[in-house]
Each structure stands twice: as structure tokens, then as C-alpha cells.
Scaffold this motif. Structure first.
Motif: not given
Length: 179
Positions: A63-80
């Protein structure tokens, strides 16, 4: 601030998860709230995100950027969650901003500030999702345009355009409210 070295060095899966939770717990909850507009559901989404992170421990070195990685997961879960039938039937509107009392303000000025914060939070939350997410990531999470583009998987120019249009929509919404 990235805690990349600490995250990689964490010796156990539990230590790694603790670092993630302590670093990103509150901002992720606020981010999820912007999509689902319910604090309880936002907290559930973030719990689900951390469960996903726990299962992805073996990938921590890639993982190069934890912030970007974890924000992306959160956004996807919220959109789901946003796509579920339950959410389409029930939308709860809470105030996104926590009112912090500034020292030295009179009660009257505190009430005026609280009303302005409430009006602003409702205006931001009423924006289309594509404008709302860039406004919140840029102004409240203080992310750079480049980071937002990476998180949202779009170009920097798209982020800039959405910021401009989001600001314009906010300006139009707030002109009549006196803010």
C-alpha cells in the motif's frame, strides 16, 4: 500526516489495525456520514471498513498511501449502502458538524455561529454526491486535489471542475440564508 513507517513496522495484525483505527476512525466516520446521513450507519460502515483492513493485513507492504486506500474503501462501502433499498426508503438527516464553542464568544454569538454551521452543513449535504464528496475531502479533510483525484479515481481537472461547480452551488444556496 501519513504513518506509513509505523503501519508497515507494526508487528502484529492487531497493532496494525489499532494504528489504522486511531489514525482514521473519526475522519472515516465523517466521510461515511456524508453519504448515508446517519451517524449509526456511518459507524457501521467504518466498522466494516476496518474488518476489511484486518483481512488485508498481508497487503500492508504494497500500500503506497494508507489514507487514499482506506478512504477509497470507505467511499465504496458508503456508496454500496446508498444503493440499498433500505436507504432509498429511509434517509435520516443529522447535523454533520460538531459545534465547538470558541472561547470568548458570547452566548448570542455562539448561537449565531451554531446556526451558520447548521445552515452550511445542510447546504453541503444537499449537494449532489459528486460535488459533496470533493468539497468535503478538500475543505474538511484538507486533501490536495491530486489526492482527491486518486481517491475518487478521476482526473485532477475533474476534481477542480467539481470543486468549482460545488462552490457555485453552495454560493447560490447560501445567498438567501445570510451566511
Amino acid at each position: 500526516m501519513e504513518y506509513l513507517d509505523e503501519m508497515i513496522i507494526a508487528t502484529t495484525q492487531e497493532q496494525w489495525l489499532d494504528l489504522l483505527m486511531n489514525t482514521y476512525g473519526e475522519p472515516l466516520t465523517k466521510l461515511a456520514f456524508t453519504y448515508v446521513r446517519d451517524w449509526g450507519k456511518a459507524q457501521e460502515i467504518v466498522q466494516d471498513v476496518f474488518i476489511t483492513c484486518y483481512t488485508q493485513y498481508h497487503k500492508r507492504h504494497t500500500i503506497k498511501s494508507y489514507k487514499a486506500w482506506i478512504y477509497r474503501i470507505t467511499i465504496n462501502r458508503a456508496k454500496d449502502h446508498y444503493r440499498t433499498a433500505w436507504f432509498k426508503r429511509v434517509v435520516v438527516m443529522n447535523n454533520w458538524f460538531h459545534h465547538k464553542v470558541a472561547p470568548g464568544l458570547t452566548i448570542e454569538n455562539q448561537m449565531i455561529q451554531q446556526e451558520a454551521d447548521t445552515t452550511l452543513s445542510h447546504a453541503v449535504l444537499d449537494l449532489d454526491a459528486k460535488y459533496r464528496e470533493v468539497i468535503l475531502l478538500y475543505y474538511y479533510e484538507e486533501l490536495a486535489v491530486k489526492d482527491i483525484a486518486h481517491i475518487l479515481n478521476c482526473s485532477e481537472n475533474t476534481v477542480k471542475t467539481r470543486l468549482k461547480r460545488g462552490r457555485e452551488q453552495l454560493k447560490n444556496k447560501l445567498e438567501g440564508s445570510g451566511i
